[in-house]
Design an enzyme around this catalytic site. Structure first.
Site, PDB file in Angstrom:
ATOM      1  N   GLU A  61       3.406  -0.121 -11.071  1.00 11.59           N
ATOM      2  CA  GLU A  61       3.153  -0.170  -9.852  1.00 11.59           C
ATOM      3  C   GLU A  61       3.972  -1.099  -9.017  1.00 11.59           C
ATOM      4  OE1 GLU A  61       0.781   2.128  -8.999  1.00 11.59           O
ATOM      5  OE2 GLU A  61       1.237   2.823 -11.104  1.00 11.59           O
TER       6      GLU A  61
ATOM      7  N   TRP B  91       6.477   0.791  -7.748  1.00 12.20           N
ATOM      8  CA  TRP B  91       6.340   1.785  -6.627  1.00 12.20           C
ATOM      9  C   TRP B  91       6.171   0.967  -5.227  1.00 12.20           C
ATOM     10  CZ3 TRP B  91       6.174   6.525  -5.752  1.00 12.20           C
ATOM     11  CH2 TRP B  91       5.689   7.474  -6.766  1.00 12.20           C
TER      12      TRP B  91
ATOM     13  N   TRP C 173      -2.171  21.054  12.546  1.00 11.88           N
ATOM     14  CA  TRP C 173      -3.339  20.250  12.366  1.00 11.88           C
ATOM     15  C   TRP C 173      -4.392  20.604  13.259  1.00 11.88           C
ATOM     16  CZ3 TRP C 173      -1.754  18.337   7.953  1.00 11.88           C
ATOM     17  CH2 TRP C 173      -0.384  17.779   7.805  1.00 11.88           C
TER      18      TRP C 173
ATOM     19  N   ASN D 299      -7.608   2.425  -5.889  1.00  9.75           N
ATOM     20  CA  ASN D 299      -5.987   3.421  -5.711  1.00  9.75           C
ATOM     21  C   ASN D 299      -6.415   4.742  -5.943  1.00  9.75           C
ATOM     22  OD1 ASN D 299      -3.071   3.960  -5.169  1.00  9.75           O
ATOM     23  ND2 ASN D 299      -3.404   4.452  -7.418  1.00  9.75           N
TER      24      ASN D 299
ATOM     25  N   TRP E  38      -2.018  13.587   8.804  1.00  8.07           N
ATOM     26  CA  TRP E  38      -2.150  12.219   7.834  1.00  8.07           C
ATOM     27  C   TRP E  38      -2.011  10.862   8.644  1.00  8.07           C
ATOM     28  CZ3 TRP E  38       2.556   9.784   7.776  1.00  8.07           C
ATOM     29  CH2 TRP E  38       3.532  10.229   8.414  1.00  8.07           C
TER      30      TRP E  38
ATOM     31  N   TRP F 165       0.100   7.838   2.026  1.00  6.14           N
ATOM     32  CA  TRP F 165      -0.100   8.897   2.997  1.00  6.14           C
ATOM     33  C   TRP F 165       0.641   9.999   2.809  1.00  6.14           C
ATOM     34  CZ3 TRP F 165      -4.742  10.237   4.924  1.00  6.14           C
ATOM     35  CH2 TRP F 165      -5.675   9.347   4.792  1.00  6.14           C
TER      36      TRP F 165
END
Ligand code: FAD
Length: 472
Positions: free
Chosen positions: A275, A278, A307, A342, A360, A383
């Site tokens: 993580e 990441w 959208w 998360n 988004w 996102w």
């Protein structure tokens, strides 16, 4: 000589590369500065909770530096542009010879720093440091010297680099003179602030270190099994400290390896290390692809998705009133505490984009405005992952079912019940589908009916992405 340390997202004295470098010469006079830029923060949607967290830690930093004989000047300006002239005149009046600062990787921040360096020119020697990352952006690349676009090979290359040599932590500076008096009342900056729950996020550098130590002792070994269940306190909750630099990723890495030396080889602790990688991946990406800071998707065709502009549905999502309990409980956790688990960040992001077909970027912005750990790289990365617009993102046809996500990760609804007291009377069996139970019982719950039907929404979203992918 006078050395100036410009504090930004690195509000700590331990393992602070710029501060340590400024203090290396025992004869230099060391001064610190922090520039608050409320208009800029507003443009970046900084949350009032993060502003409060910064304010509290700024006071701690002021005291920690004063104890070491280092003054910290705190000054308010409007935006980044104002920082340039201010720093120039500050350096002149204080006769600064060298400026030390830790890099920020967001685009506006990098542009500001470039102008500062150019303006100070030869009068002040500027030194920047890659402090908020384990390895500098641009240093972990493919055979073609390009940034990885896929996480797994990046992570593999990253760990190989760590095996070759670990980035070392630097010691906090020693006292340079007698402690300065620290009874001065600091004036807070002019930005909305919202209280932080001190049980969830205790204030202070030492508190963050204690939390890291405690987490690395045992919970980190159980992290793999626990981390997906929001009713369990199974993650470190260190993100808020990492985001404003009260803690460094090097401190995290060394503490992890002290308790679990085999974490680099895939043993206990390796999943948590992943993580942290990441976090690095998204930071390295920001530098390689500045368009990510410009509200642009990584995958260009996804910008053609039409959208929905449904203000009411957007508000229902924000307020936790969608009728999907796991989504609503998560949004209320965010609104109340400034933090969200998360797993749930993925669930609510997927719901906004793939069930409501809302852009988004609206979700990304709302998250920033609420999160205590708001961080452009991680938030944008998360996102774009959920919206299938990013590098190594979920493919667009992978759409979370909010009901089954709830059933898998909050089986008995313990988390849901904590945040949705209005569902208290609903039996466990129906906690993820309270509308079915209410119908059977011929009851009206003080809780909305689902605002969209998942199956239909899924079909509409797949169609919208497919049209966007193949423009006529
Ligand atoms: P732990 O699970 O203990 O992880 C340790 C640390 O690793 C975290 O503190 C964080 O710094 C880093 N980390 C963990 N997961 C990720 C990840 N997926 N991406 C990047 N870094 C990670 N994280 C933020 O710090 N700020 C954000 O603004 C943010 N926005 C997000 C938005 C979405 C839509 C999604 C899906 C994820 C987002 N994340 C963000 C990543 C992740 O959800 C949080 O870092 C994590 O929940 C923080 O809790 P923790 O400290 O207990 O994490």
């Amino acid at each position: 000589a006078t050395h100036l340390v410009w504090f930004r997202n690195d509000l700590r004295v331990n393992d602070n590369l710029a501060l340590a470098a400024a203090c290396r010469d025992p004869h230099a006079r060391v001064v610190g500065i922090f520039l608050a830029t409320p208009e800029q923060w507003q443009q970046h949607d900084m949350s009032p909770r993060q502003a409060e967290f910064i304010w509290q830690h700024l006071q701690c930093l002021h005291a920690a530096l004063a104890a070491r004989g280092i003054e910290l000047h705190i000054h308010q300006l409007n935006d980044f542009a104002d920082c340039v002239e201010y720093l120039k005149s500050f350096c002149e009046t204080q006769k600064v010879d060298a400026l030390f600062y830790n890099y920020q990787y967001e685009l506006n921040e990098r542009k500001r720093d470039a102008v500062v360096e150019k303006t100070l020119d030869v009068d002040v020697v500027c030194q920047g440091f890659d402090d908020s990352v384990l390895l500098p952006p641009g240093s972990v690349t493919t055979g073609n010297h390009e940034m990885y676009k896929v996480f797994t090979p990046f992570s593999r290359a990253f760990i190989k680099r760590l095996h070759e040599g670990l980035p070392e932590c630097v010691a906090p500076p020693k006292a340079r003179s007698a402690a300065l008096p620290d009874n001065e009342k600091l004036t807070p900056f002019d930005y909305p602030r919202q209280p932080v729950d001190a049980n969830l996020f205790p204030i202070g550098e030492q508190q963050a270190i204690n939390q890291l130590r405690q987490f690395c002792r045992q919970p980190v070994a159980d992290y793999g099994e626990q981390r997906d269940f929001p009713s369990v306190d199974g993650t470190s909750r260190l993100s808020a400290y990492l985001a404003i630099g009260v803690l460094s990723p090097r401190q995290c890495l060394h503490r992890l390896l002290k308790e679990h030396p085999q974490a680099l080889d895939g043993d206990a602790g390796a999943i948590w290390l992943n993580e942290l990688i990441w976090r690095e991946f998204y930071r390295h990406l920001l530098v390689a692809y500045p368009k990510l800071c410009r509200h642009q998707p990584f995958i260009p065709w996804t910008d053609n998705v039409s959208w929905q502009q449904d203000e009411q549905q957007f508000i229902a999502w924000q307020q936790g009133q969608t009728g999907y309990p796991i989504v609503d409980a998560a949004m209320r956790q965010l609104n109340t505490t400034g933090w969200m688990h998360n797993r749930l960040r993925m669930v609510v992001a997927s719901f906004l984009v793939k069930d409501l077909l809302i852009d988004w970027r609206q979700g990304e912005r709302y998250f920033m405005s609420q999160l205590i750990d708001g961080d452009l790289a991680a938030n944008n990365g998360g996102w774009q992952w959920a919206a299938s617009t990013g590098t190594d993102a979920a493919p667009y046809f992978r759409i979370f079912n909010p009901t089954t996500q709830g059933e898998r990760f909050d089986k008995k609804g313990e988390f849901i019940r904590q945040w949705l007291p209005e569902l208290g009377i609903v039996p466990d069996q129906y906690i993820h589908t309270p509308w079915i139970w209410a119908e059977k019982q011929q009851l009206t719950l003080d809780y909305p009916h689902p605002i969209v039907e998942h199956k239909q929404a899924r079909i509409a979203t797949l169609a919208a992405y497919e049209v966007a992918r193949k423009p006529e």
